[in-house]
Design a protein around this motif. Structure first.
Motif, PDB file in Angstrom:
ATOM      1  N   PHE A  54       7.262   0.721 -15.436  1.00  0.00           N
ATOM      2  CA  PHE A  54       8.299  -0.288 -15.235  1.00  0.00           C
ATOM      3  C   PHE A  54       8.399  -1.177 -16.456  1.00  0.00           C
ATOM      4  N   SER A  55       9.619  -1.546 -16.785  1.00  0.00           N
ATOM      5  CA  SER A  55       9.863  -2.420 -17.917  1.00  0.00           C
ATOM      6  C   SER A  55      11.002  -3.363 -17.567  1.00  0.00           C
ATOM      7  N   ALA A  56      10.888  -4.601 -18.027  1.00  0.00           N
ATOM      8  CA  ALA A  56      11.932  -5.592 -17.785  1.00  0.00           C
ATOM      9  C   ALA A  56      12.387  -6.156 -19.124  1.00  0.00           C
ATOM     10  N   TYR A  57      13.688  -6.360 -19.259  1.00  0.00           N
ATOM     11  CA  TYR A  57      14.278  -6.913 -20.478  1.00  0.00           C
ATOM     12  C   TYR A  57      15.154  -8.095 -20.086  1.00  0.00           C
ATOM     13  N   LEU A  58      15.022  -9.187 -20.810  1.00  0.00           N
ATOM     14  CA  LEU A  58      15.843 -10.373 -20.596  1.00  0.00           C
ATOM     15  C   LEU A  58      16.472 -10.744 -21.924  1.00  0.00           C
ATOM     16  N   GLY A  59      17.785 -10.688 -21.995  1.00  0.00           N
ATOM     17  CA  GLY A  59      18.479 -11.061 -23.229  1.00  0.00           C
ATOM     18  C   GLY A  59      19.836 -10.397 -23.326  1.00  0.00           C
ATOM     19  N   ASP A  60      20.506 -10.659 -24.421  1.00  0.00           N
ATOM     20  CA  ASP A  60      21.829 -10.118 -24.663  1.00  0.00           C
ATOM     21  C   ASP A  60      21.749  -8.599 -24.827  1.00  0.00           C
ATOM     22  N   LEU A  61      22.685  -7.907 -24.227  1.00  0.00           N
ATOM     23  CA  LEU A  61      22.713  -6.450 -24.297  1.00  0.00           C
ATOM     24  C   LEU A  61      23.824  -5.929 -25.198  1.00  0.00           C
ATOM     25  N   GLY A  75      13.502   3.746 -26.006  1.00  0.00           N
ATOM     26  CA  GLY A  75      12.487   3.124 -26.850  1.00  0.00           C
ATOM     27  C   GLY A  75      11.094   3.156 -26.250  1.00  0.00           C
ATOM     28  N   LEU A  76      10.996   3.533 -24.987  1.00  0.00           N
ATOM     29  CA  LEU A  76       9.688   3.644 -24.356  1.00  0.00           C
ATOM     30  C   LEU A  76       8.985   4.954 -24.720  1.00  0.00           C
ATOM     31  N   GLY A  77       9.638   5.751 -25.549  1.00  0.00           N
ATOM     32  CA  GLY A  77       9.029   6.973 -26.074  1.00  0.00           C
ATOM     33  C   GLY A  77       8.644   7.957 -24.999  1.00  0.00           C
ATOM     34  N   PRO A  78       7.405   8.461 -25.047  1.00  0.00           N
ATOM     35  CA  PRO A  78       6.988   9.487 -24.097  1.00  0.00           C
ATOM     36  C   PRO A  78       6.954   9.005 -22.648  1.00  0.00           C
ATOM     37  N   ASP A  79       6.953   7.685 -22.447  1.00  0.00           N
ATOM     38  CA  ASP A  79       6.975   7.154 -21.082  1.00  0.00           C
ATOM     39  C   ASP A  79       8.381   7.133 -20.487  1.00  0.00           C
ATOM     40  N   ALA A  80       9.409   7.286 -21.308  1.00  0.00           N
ATOM     41  CA  ALA A  80      10.796   7.148 -20.856  1.00  0.00           C
ATOM     42  C   ALA A  80      11.154   8.024 -19.654  1.00  0.00           C
ATOM     43  N   PRO A  81      10.736   9.281 -19.593  1.00  0.00           N
ATOM     44  CA  PRO A  81      11.112  10.095 -18.421  1.00  0.00           C
ATOM     45  C   PRO A  81      10.580   9.539 -17.099  1.00  0.00           C
ATOM     46  N   TYR A  82       9.494   8.791 -17.161  1.00  0.00           N
ATOM     47  CA  TYR A  82       8.855   8.252 -15.953  1.00  0.00           C
ATOM     48  C   TYR A  82       9.098   6.751 -15.801  1.00  0.00           C
ATOM     49  N   ALA A  83      10.105   6.242 -16.500  1.00  0.00           N
ATOM     50  CA  ALA A  83      10.294   4.796 -16.566  1.00  0.00           C
ATOM     51  C   ALA A  83      11.492   4.307 -15.762  1.00  0.00           C
ATOM     52  N   VAL A  84      11.361   3.065 -15.339  1.00  0.00           N
ATOM     53  CA  VAL A  84      12.430   2.312 -14.697  1.00  0.00           C
ATOM     54  C   VAL A  84      12.606   1.048 -15.528  1.00  0.00           C
ATOM     55  N   LEU A  85      13.808   0.821 -16.018  1.00  0.00           N
ATOM     56  CA  LEU A  85      14.096  -0.354 -16.831  1.00  0.00           C
ATOM     57  C   LEU A  85      15.058  -1.263 -16.085  1.00  0.00           C
ATOM     58  N   GLU A  96      21.513  -4.328 -15.554  1.00  0.00           N
ATOM     59  CA  GLU A  96      21.515  -2.874 -15.679  1.00  0.00           C
ATOM     60  C   GLU A  96      20.173  -2.342 -15.198  1.00  0.00           C
ATOM     61  N   VAL A  97      20.201  -1.268 -14.427  1.00  0.00           N
ATOM     62  CA  VAL A  97      18.990  -0.569 -14.008  1.00  0.00           C
ATOM     63  C   VAL A  97      19.136   0.866 -14.497  1.00  0.00           C
ATOM     64  N   VAL A  98      18.183   1.302 -15.316  1.00  0.00           N
ATOM     65  CA  VAL A  98      18.223   2.650 -15.877  1.00  0.00           C
ATOM     66  C   VAL A  98      16.895   3.325 -15.568  1.00  0.00           C
ATOM     67  N   THR A  99      16.965   4.612 -15.216  1.00  0.00           N
ATOM     68  CA  THR A  99      15.745   5.361 -14.929  1.00  0.00           C
ATOM     69  C   THR A  99      15.708   6.632 -15.768  1.00  0.00           C
ATOM     70  N   GLY A 100      14.505   7.041 -16.111  1.00  0.00           N
ATOM     71  CA  GLY A 100      14.315   8.344 -16.737  1.00  0.00           C
ATOM     72  C   GLY A 100      14.456   9.423 -15.677  1.00  0.00           C
ATOM     73  N   PRO A 101      14.558  10.704 -16.079  1.00  0.00           N
ATOM     74  CA  PRO A 101      14.822  11.774 -15.112  1.00  0.00           C
ATOM     75  C   PRO A 101      13.731  11.942 -14.050  1.00  0.00           C
ATOM     76  N   GLU A 102      12.474  11.788 -14.411  1.00  0.00           N
ATOM     77  CA  GLU A 102      11.407  11.916 -13.417  1.00  0.00           C
ATOM     78  C   GLU A 102      11.407  10.726 -12.468  1.00  0.00           C
ATOM     79  N   ALA A 103      11.640   9.542 -12.997  1.00  0.00           N
ATOM     80  CA  ALA A 103      11.710   8.345 -12.148  1.00  0.00           C
ATOM     81  C   ALA A 103      12.891   8.438 -11.188  1.00  0.00           C
TER      82      ALA A 103
END
Length: 142
Positions: A54-61, A75-85, A96-103
């Motif tokens: 899991f990752s959280a971002y606060l700021g201008d997009l 930008g989460l690299g190898p963790d991106a497929p298993y990530a929720v942003l 915005e909520v974005v998920t990698g394919p495995e997530a």
């Protein structure tokens, strides 16, 4: 939701969401130390519970908020497929909520929508730190 697919999260029609309301911290440090510690604890709990990153971002997009969120996920690299942003841009009134394919296989679109509603509700109350915490918690329980 596939990798790079963004849940429609623009809170159009939510007239009460006031982007000028925000955390009590300074512009350089919008969240207090206790808010950051709580967010860290919630992320760690969510990761332990789901096995996802899991990752959280606060700021201008930027102008293309969805593309920016996807770029942050990548930008989460190898963790991106298993990530929720969870990306929140109060000044733009965007979540915005974005998920990698495995997530995406393990976390429902319904959970993403509930997360967005929780984030918007907390932002309406001026609690940006609470909004991030709520968003991560909804993503693990929806």
């Amino acid at each position: 939701m596939a990798h790079g697919e963004v849940v429609p999260t623009h809170p159009t029609g939510l007239a009460n969401w006031n982007p000028s309301v925000g955390p009590t911290g300074s512009e350089d440090h919008p969240l207090t130390t206790s808010q950051l510690e709580l967010l860290d604890d919630v992320i760690r709990e969510a990761e332990r519970f789901t096995g996802l990153r899991f990752s959280a971002y606060l700021g201008d997009l930027g102008a293309n908020t969805a593309a920016s969120a996807e770029s942050l996920l990548d930008g989460l690299g190898p963790d991106a497929p298993y990530a929720v942003l969870l990306a929140v841009s109060p000044g733009q009134r965007v979540v915005e909520v974005v998920t990698g394919p495995e997530a995406a296989r393990r976390v429902s679109d319904r959970a993403a929508r509930l997360a967005v509603l929780g984030v918007v509700s907390a932002c309406t109350d001026g609690d940006i730190g609470g909004a991030l915490v709520t968003g991560v918690r909804h993503r693990t329980t929806g």
